[in-house]
Design a protein around this motif. Structure first.
Motif, mmCIF file in Angstrom:
data_model
loop_
_atom_site.group_PDB
_atom_site.id
_atom_site.type_symbol
_atom_site.label_atom_id
_atom_site.label_comp_id
_atom_site.label_asym_id
_atom_site.label_seq_id
_atom_site.Cartn_x
_atom_site.Cartn_y
_atom_site.Cartn_z
ATOM 1 N N LYS A 80 0.840 -0.907 -0.063
ATOM 2 C CA LYS A 80 -0.299 -0.499 0.083
ATOM 3 C C LYS A 80 1.063 1.160 0.111
ATOM 4 C CE LYS A 80 -3.626 -2.297 2.352
ATOM 5 N NZ LYS A 80 -3.901 -2.311 3.436
ATOM 6 N N THR A 83 2.242 1.979 -3.331
ATOM 7 C CA THR A 83 0.998 2.523 -4.479
ATOM 8 C C THR A 83 0.731 4.423 -4.378
ATOM 9 O OG1 THR A 83 -0.339 0.628 -4.148
ATOM 10 C CG2 THR A 83 -1.479 2.750 -4.960
ATOM 11 N N ASP A 86 4.045 5.737 -5.454
ATOM 12 C CA ASP A 86 3.524 5.665 -7.157
ATOM 13 C C ASP A 86 2.681 6.859 -7.327
ATOM 14 O OD1 ASP A 86 5.229 3.792 -7.537
ATOM 15 O OD2 ASP A 86 3.801 2.820 -7.570
#
Length: 138
Positions: A80, A83, A86
């Protein structure tokens, strides 16, 4: 073309906020963090593939299963986090990195240094946490 950072570069309040040097600094910081997390994930996968749950002793097997469960939960949190890294890298590319999602005010460099994936200023984060607490108590 990306600016070349000196090895000892640190963002400063004295320079324009989110100038190309600062953006490159945070981009590199995020990429290094992401790479480190991916490396740890690869090592975990290798470790889990090599490890056997065929322990004859029930206590040893239970301990091994607990360790494995904890490791998998940690990796899930890191997945997570990747993510969010990113998403921060995308914000660098689109020019919105470093600005609060709620107020559009700059997020302090100290906060970004400590938490480069931050999307809220300290004030907005505190408001958000207060709202969560008051709604959770209902």
């Amino acid at each position: 073309m990306r600016p070349l950072l000196p090895p000892d570069y640190r963002p400063s309040e004295k320079e324009p906020f989110m100038n190309p040097m600062q953006l490159e600094y945070f981009r590199q910081k995020l990429l290094a963090w992401r790479s480190e997390l991916l490396q740890e994930s690869t090592e975990t996968l290798q470790h889990l593939q090599e490890e056997s749950l065929a322990e004859p002793d029930m206590a040893d097997r239970a301990s091994l299963e607990t360790d494995r469960s904890l490791e998998l939960r940690t990796r899930d949190r890191e997945r997570k986090l990747i993510t969010k890294i990113d998403e921060a890298l995308r914000r660098i590319e689109d020019g919105s990195y470093g600005f609060c999602e709620e107020t559009n005010e700059p997020i302090s460099l100290r906060r970004l240094e400590a938490r480069p994936i931050a999307t809220l200023s300290i004030e907005a984060q505190e408001r958000h946490e207060r709202m969560e607490r008051t709604h959770r108590d209902d």
